[in-house]
Design a protein around this motif. Structure first.
Motif, PDB file in Angstrom:
ATOM      1  N   CYS A 160       0.817  -1.221   0.000  1.00 40.77           N
ATOM      2  CA  CYS A 160       0.000   0.000   0.000  1.00 40.77           C
ATOM      3  C   CYS A 160       0.848   1.269   0.000  1.00 40.77           C
ATOM      4  O   CYS A 160       0.319   2.361  -0.214  1.00 40.77           O
ATOM      5  CB  CYS A 160      -0.914   0.022   1.225  1.00 40.77           C
ATOM      6  SG  CYS A 160      -2.176  -1.255   1.226  1.00 40.77           S
ATOM      7  N   GLY A 161       2.147   1.125   0.290  1.00 38.33           N
ATOM      8  CA  GLY A 161       3.018   2.292   0.344  1.00 38.33           C
ATOM      9  C   GLY A 161       2.866   3.095   1.616  1.00 38.33           C
ATOM     10  O   GLY A 161       3.058   4.313   1.617  1.00 38.33           O
ATOM     11  N   ILE A 162       2.486   2.416   2.698  1.00 41.09           N
ATOM     12  CA  ILE A 162       2.286   3.093   3.980  1.00 41.09           C
ATOM     13  C   ILE A 162       3.082   2.364   5.060  1.00 41.09           C
ATOM     14  O   ILE A 162       3.553   1.248   4.855  1.00 41.09           O
ATOM     15  CB  ILE A 162       0.792   3.152   4.369  1.00 41.09           C
ATOM     16  CG1 ILE A 162       0.188   1.735   4.431  1.00 41.09           C
ATOM     17  CG2 ILE A 162       0.017   4.030   3.391  1.00 41.09           C
ATOM     18  CD1 ILE A 162      -1.267   1.690   4.870  1.00 41.09           C
ATOM     19  N   ALA A 163       3.208   3.009   6.212  1.00 40.08           N
ATOM     20  CA  ALA A 163       3.903   2.400   7.343  1.00 40.08           C
ATOM     21  C   ALA A 163       3.085   1.231   7.891  1.00 40.08           C
ATOM     22  O   ALA A 163       1.856   1.212   7.774  1.00 40.08           O
ATOM     23  CB  ALA A 163       4.119   3.435   8.443  1.00 40.08           C
ATOM     24  N   GLU A 164       3.771   0.290   8.493  1.00 42.85           N
ATOM     25  CA  GLU A 164       3.091  -0.872   9.073  1.00 42.85           C
ATOM     26  C   GLU A 164       2.093  -0.438  10.154  1.00 42.85           C
ATOM     27  O   GLU A 164       0.994  -0.982  10.256  1.00 42.85           O
ATOM     28  CB  GLU A 164       4.132  -1.836   9.655  1.00 42.85           C
ATOM     29  CG  GLU A 164       3.627  -3.222   9.868  1.00 42.85           C
ATOM     30  CD  GLU A 164       4.733  -4.205  10.236  1.00 42.85           C
ATOM     31  OE1 GLU A 164       4.382  -5.268  10.757  1.00 42.85           O
ATOM     32  OE2 GLU A 164       5.926  -3.926  10.015  1.00 42.85           O
ATOM     33  N   SER A 165       2.448   0.567  10.939  1.00 43.21           N
ATOM     34  CA  SER A 165       1.534   1.058  11.981  1.00 43.21           C
ATOM     35  C   SER A 165       0.288   1.687  11.365  1.00 43.21           C
ATOM     36  O   SER A 165      -0.816   1.537  11.897  1.00 43.21           O
ATOM     37  CB  SER A 165       2.247   2.060  12.891  1.00 43.21           C
ATOM     38  OG  SER A 165       2.719   3.168  12.143  1.00 43.21           O
ATOM     39  N   THR A 166       0.462   2.372  10.248  1.00 45.62           N
ATOM     40  CA  THR A 166      -0.688   2.961   9.557  1.00 45.62           C
ATOM     41  C   THR A 166      -1.586   1.858   9.007  1.00 45.62           C
ATOM     42  O   THR A 166      -2.816   1.930   9.119  1.00 45.62           O
ATOM     43  CB  THR A 166      -0.223   3.890   8.415  1.00 45.62           C
ATOM     44  OG1 THR A 166       0.596   4.914   8.967  1.00 45.62           O
ATOM     45  CG2 THR A 166      -1.402   4.511   7.693  1.00 45.62           C
ATOM     46  N   PHE A 167      -0.983   0.819   8.429  1.00 40.19           N
ATOM     47  CA  PHE A 167      -1.774  -0.292   7.920  1.00 40.19           C
ATOM     48  C   PHE A 167      -2.586  -0.916   9.056  1.00 40.19           C
ATOM     49  O   PHE A 167      -3.784  -1.185   8.898  1.00 40.19           O
ATOM     50  CB  PHE A 167      -0.881  -1.343   7.254  1.00 40.19           C
ATOM     51  CG  PHE A 167      -1.656  -2.457   6.624  1.00 40.19           C
ATOM     52  CD1 PHE A 167      -2.239  -2.302   5.378  1.00 40.19           C
ATOM     53  CD2 PHE A 167      -1.817  -3.668   7.279  1.00 40.19           C
ATOM     54  CE1 PHE A 167      -2.978  -3.325   4.803  1.00 40.19           C
ATOM     55  CE2 PHE A 167      -2.547  -4.699   6.712  1.00 40.19           C
ATOM     56  CZ  PHE A 167      -3.136  -4.527   5.466  1.00 40.19           C
TER      57      PHE A 167
END
Length: 77
Positions: A17-24
């Motif tokens: 998704c191109g996002i940080a793991e915490s954001t996911f």
């Protein structure tokens, strides 16, 4: 054809998704992203794609009644 698996773990899903793991993780918790497949810690790339399409406005989030769609497309003839 690619040899990459369709099911991916949280880290790969976040990268996908191109996002940080915490954001996911936050997106999963708030239903912005699908949950992991029951009994696993894996996500289906196609389910992620569908949710991304939905939140990007590429597909409607609510399903239109088939009769209402027909009326809208064909009018009151």
């Amino acid at each position: 054809m690619t040899n990459e698996p369709r099911l991916i773990g949280r880290k790969k899903a976040a990268e996908y998704c191109g996002i940080a793991e915490s954001t996911f993780s936050m997106w999963v918790a708030t239903n912005k992203m699908p949950a992991a497949i029951a009994g696993t810690r894996k996500w289906d790339k196609r389910a992620i794609d569908a949710k991304l399409d939905e939140i990007s406005g590429l597909t409607p989030s609510d399903k239109e009644d088939p009769y209402d769609k027909w009326i809208r497309e064909h009018g009151d003839d």
